[in-house]
Design a protein around this motif. Structure first.
Motif, PDB file in Angstrom:
ATOM      1  N   UNK A 121       0.894  -1.111  -0.035  1.00 37.66           N
ATOM      2  CA  UNK A 121      -0.029  -0.030   0.087  1.00 37.66           C
ATOM      3  C   UNK A 121       0.890   1.284  -0.036  1.00 37.66           C
ATOM      4  N   UNK A 122       0.404   2.136  -0.897  1.00 39.36           N
ATOM      5  CA  UNK A 122       1.121   3.542  -0.967  1.00 39.36           C
ATOM      6  C   UNK A 122       0.295   4.607  -0.665  1.00 39.36           C
ATOM      7  N   UNK A 123       0.609   5.561   0.097  1.00 39.42           N
ATOM      8  CA  UNK A 123      -0.194   6.785   0.296  1.00 39.42           C
ATOM      9  C   UNK A 123       0.233   8.111  -0.693  1.00 39.42           C
ATOM     10  N   UNK A 124      -0.572   8.539  -1.059  1.00 39.54           N
ATOM     11  CA  UNK A 124      -0.493   9.956  -1.923  1.00 39.54           C
ATOM     12  C   UNK A 124      -1.010  11.076  -1.344  1.00 39.54           C
ATOM     13  N   UNK A 125      -0.465  12.010  -0.910  1.00 42.08           N
ATOM     14  CA  UNK A 125      -1.071  13.309  -0.522  1.00 42.08           C
ATOM     15  C   UNK A 125      -1.296  14.170  -1.671  1.00 42.08           C
ATOM     16  N   UNK A 126      -2.419  15.067  -1.439  1.00 42.53           N
ATOM     17  CA  UNK A 126      -2.577  16.132  -2.419  1.00 42.53           C
ATOM     18  C   UNK A 126      -2.044  17.262  -1.897  1.00 42.53           C
ATOM     19  N   UNK A 127      -1.806  18.202  -3.083  1.00 40.47           N
ATOM     20  CA  UNK A 127      -1.292  19.558  -2.793  1.00 40.47           C
ATOM     21  C   UNK A 127      -2.088  20.399  -2.166  1.00 40.47           C
ATOM     22  N   UNK A 128      -3.517  20.147  -2.421  1.00 40.57           N
ATOM     23  CA  UNK A 128      -4.520  21.031  -1.716  1.00 40.57           C
ATOM     24  C   UNK A 128      -5.533  20.013  -1.230  1.00 40.57           C
ATOM     25  N   UNK A 129      -6.127  20.509  -0.022  1.00 37.49           N
ATOM     26  CA  UNK A 129      -7.394  19.566   0.205  1.00 37.49           C
ATOM     27  C   UNK A 129      -8.411  19.580  -0.678  1.00 37.49           C
ATOM     28  N   UNK A 130      -9.030  18.546  -0.977  1.00 36.43           N
ATOM     29  CA  UNK A 130      -9.867  18.248  -1.979  1.00 36.43           C
ATOM     30  C   UNK A 130     -11.374  18.253  -1.300  1.00 36.43           C
ATOM     31  N   UNK A 131     -11.981  19.505  -1.191  1.00 35.70           N
ATOM     32  CA  UNK A 131     -13.075  19.805  -0.391  1.00 35.70           C
ATOM     33  C   UNK A 131     -14.310  19.123  -1.290  1.00 35.70           C
ATOM     34  N   UNK A 132     -14.146  18.801  -2.569  1.00 39.88           N
ATOM     35  CA  UNK A 132     -15.463  18.396  -3.323  1.00 39.88           C
ATOM     36  C   UNK A 132     -14.733  17.412  -4.304  1.00 39.88           C
ATOM     37  N   UNK A 133     -15.527  16.576  -5.136  1.00 42.95           N
ATOM     38  CA  UNK A 133     -15.252  15.918  -6.121  1.00 42.95           C
ATOM     39  C   UNK A 133     -14.682  16.607  -7.122  1.00 42.95           C
ATOM     40  N   UNK A 134     -14.834  17.733  -7.488  1.00 41.27           N
ATOM     41  CA  UNK A 134     -14.373  18.653  -8.597  1.00 41.27           C
ATOM     42  C   UNK A 134     -12.977  18.813  -8.175  1.00 41.27           C
ATOM     43  N   UNK A 135     -12.645  19.282  -7.066  1.00 39.34           N
ATOM     44  CA  UNK A 135     -11.406  19.536  -6.933  1.00 39.34           C
ATOM     45  C   UNK A 135     -10.432  18.158  -6.600  1.00 39.34           C
ATOM     46  N   UNK A 136     -10.943  17.255  -6.243  1.00 40.63           N
ATOM     47  CA  UNK A 136     -10.422  15.811  -6.180  1.00 40.63           C
ATOM     48  C   UNK A 136      -9.935  15.441  -7.749  1.00 40.63           C
ATOM     49  N   UNK A 137     -10.821  15.468  -8.512  1.00 44.21           N
ATOM     50  CA  UNK A 137     -10.761  14.882 -10.065  1.00 44.21           C
ATOM     51  C   UNK A 137      -9.681  15.965 -10.792  1.00 44.21           C
ATOM     52  N   UNK A 138      -9.962  17.114 -10.472  1.00 45.57           N
ATOM     53  CA  UNK A 138      -8.808  18.236 -11.062  1.00 45.57           C
ATOM     54  C   UNK A 138      -7.443  17.916 -10.691  1.00 45.57           C
ATOM     55  N   UNK A 139      -7.238  17.773  -9.253  1.00 43.33           N
ATOM     56  CA  UNK A 139      -5.842  17.454  -8.768  1.00 43.33           C
ATOM     57  C   UNK A 139      -5.337  15.869  -9.267  1.00 43.33           C
ATOM     58  N   UNK A 140      -6.244  15.024  -9.494  1.00 49.45           N
ATOM     59  CA  UNK A 140      -5.697  13.931  -9.955  1.00 49.45           C
ATOM     60  C   UNK A 140      -5.222  14.080 -11.214  1.00 49.45           C
ATOM     61  N   UNK A 141      -6.156  14.628 -11.985  1.00 48.01           N
ATOM     62  CA  UNK A 141      -5.599  14.893 -13.793  1.00 48.01           C
ATOM     63  C   UNK A 141      -4.389  15.580 -13.694  1.00 48.01           C
ATOM     64  N   UNK A 142      -4.400  16.618 -12.774  1.00 53.01           N
ATOM     65  CA  UNK A 142      -2.795  17.392 -12.817  1.00 53.01           C
ATOM     66  C   UNK A 142      -1.720  16.504 -12.329  1.00 53.01           C
ATOM     67  N   UNK A 143      -2.161  15.756 -11.316  1.00 53.03           N
ATOM     68  CA  UNK A 143      -0.838  14.814 -10.873  1.00 53.03           C
ATOM     69  C   UNK A 143      -0.428  13.870 -12.081  1.00 53.03           C
ATOM     70  N   UNK A 144      -1.464  13.311 -12.827  1.00 54.70           N
ATOM     71  CA  UNK A 144      -1.207  12.243 -13.870  1.00 54.70           C
ATOM     72  C   UNK A 144      -0.375  13.222 -15.125  1.00 54.70           C
ATOM     73  N   UNK A 145      -0.593  14.308 -15.521  1.00 60.93           N
ATOM     74  CA  UNK A 145       0.024  15.121 -16.345  1.00 60.93           C
ATOM     75  C   UNK A 145       1.671  15.412 -15.803  1.00 60.93           C
ATOM     76  N   UNK A 146       1.635  15.790 -14.460  1.00 60.36           N
ATOM     77  CA  UNK A 146       2.808  15.697 -13.884  1.00 60.36           C
ATOM     78  C   UNK A 146       3.610  14.781 -13.974  1.00 60.36           C
ATOM     79  N   UNK A 147       3.161  13.535 -13.546  1.00 58.23           N
ATOM     80  CA  UNK A 147       3.811  12.222 -13.613  1.00 58.23           C
ATOM     81  C   UNK A 147       4.167  11.946 -14.913  1.00 58.23           C
ATOM     82  N   UNK A 148       3.585  11.784 -15.877  1.00 58.46           N
ATOM     83  CA  UNK A 148       3.707  11.696 -17.132  1.00 58.46           C
ATOM     84  C   UNK A 148       5.228  12.485 -17.674  1.00 58.46           C
TER      85      UNK A 148
END
Length: 306
Positions: A269-296
């Motif tokens: 198991x691995x834990x990944x923290x978000x740069x900003x707290x995701x207060x709703x679904x919109x903010x979570x998905x936006x950060x997930x996509x940004x992390x994908x782009x950064x990881x690529x």
């Protein structure tokens, strides 16, 4: 990116999120007859919603719980972190259980069934409205999920639209235990539970997790996260849980090398923290996509990928 006090939830918050993210749990009551309580336990799966931090449980009219609680109102209620589809198959294959909450307490009939039913309708409508108004980023993440096995509103709708008659109970907890996926247990103070609030994205976590795990592209993204952020080379990866501070991933990593020179793979198991707290679904998905782009970008600069 690994968890510490700043990047992970408290056990009370984890319990609240699990209770807010699921819609069904296992209710246990003491079997009873006219002579009084017996020692045998009766268990069945029931549906519920969380209201003011407490589970309100819908029990089918013909269920034995209705007889048992007349004689003895003591019971227990267990709810797991929601899992379905690809994640459920993985858990079965590696004989792992999801994190879960175990409550003991009293099961009290809810006298104002009309208000409970109205609140249930409000919960369903609010969830459906939130999804229908989602951005392209959110729908992109959710598009792969199985709506009928992961949508809380779809599964609660049958309580309103179905033909079955229900008795509604309020579960008043007297103790709470958080059980980790590896079996570790933690007693949680009820005052901490009362003070904690569930994440706003909790009701959608089952859909989000399944949407990610059912998509090969998203799972490749999780593998890139492990490599890019934690320098862990994994052969496969699944999202296990999400919260406002981050998410947990199960990655398939090489195990210890055996005497014959070969090693087996194991799940870590691995834990990944978000740069900003995701207060709703919109903010979570936006950060997930940004992390994908950064990881690529990060991985594309590496050499010798295999």
């Amino acid at each position: 990116m690994k968890g510490n006090k700043a990047t992970v939830l408290s056990f009370a918050e984890k319990c609240k999120n699990i209770l807010a993210s699921n819609w069904q749990g296992h209710l246990n009551t003491i079997k009873a007859d006219a002579k009084g309580s017996k020692e045998d336990i009766y268990t069945s799966k029931v549906k519920y919603i969380l209201k003011r931090g407490k589970p309100y449980i819908w029990v089918p009219e013909k269920d034995l719980h209705n007889v048992n609680t007349i004689i003895d109102e003591r019971g227990s209620f267990s709810v797991s972190n929601p899992f379905a589809g690809a994640l459920a198959a993985l858990f079965r294959s590696i004989q792992r259980l999801p994190a879960r909450v175990a409550l003991t307490g009293d099961i009290v009939p809810h006298r104002d069934e009309k208000s409970a039913a109205e609140y249930l309708k409000e919960v369903i409508l609010a969830e459906q409205k939130a999804i229908s108004g989602s951005s392209y980023t959110v729908t992109g993440v959710l598009s792969s999920s199985d709506v009928f096995s992961t949508s809380r509103s779809e599964n609660l709708k049958e309580l309103v639209e179905g033909d079955e008659t229900y008795m509604i109970y309020k579960f008043n907890p007297r103790s709470c235990i958080f059980i980790e996926g590896n079996g570790g247990t933690h007693e949680v103070d009820l005052e901490d539970m009362d003070a904690s609030k569930a994440d706003r994205l909790a009701p959608f976590s089952a859909k989000l997790i399944d949407g990610i795990n059912q998509s090969e592209a998203r799972r490749r993204g999780l593998m890139l996260f492990c490599l890019s952020y934690l320098k862990a080379n994994v052969k496969d990866a699944y999202m296990v849980s999400i919260d406002r501070k981050g998410f947990d991933v199960l990655g398939k990593v090489p195990g210890p090398v055996l005497k014959d020179g070969f090693g087996q793979y194991q799940w870590k198991e691995f834990r990944f923290s978000l740069k900003e707290e995701a207060r709703d679904v919109e903010k979570f998905c936006r950060q997930l996509v940004e992390m994908e782009e950064e990881a690529v970008k990060n991985v594309s600069s590496f050499s010798g990928l295999g």
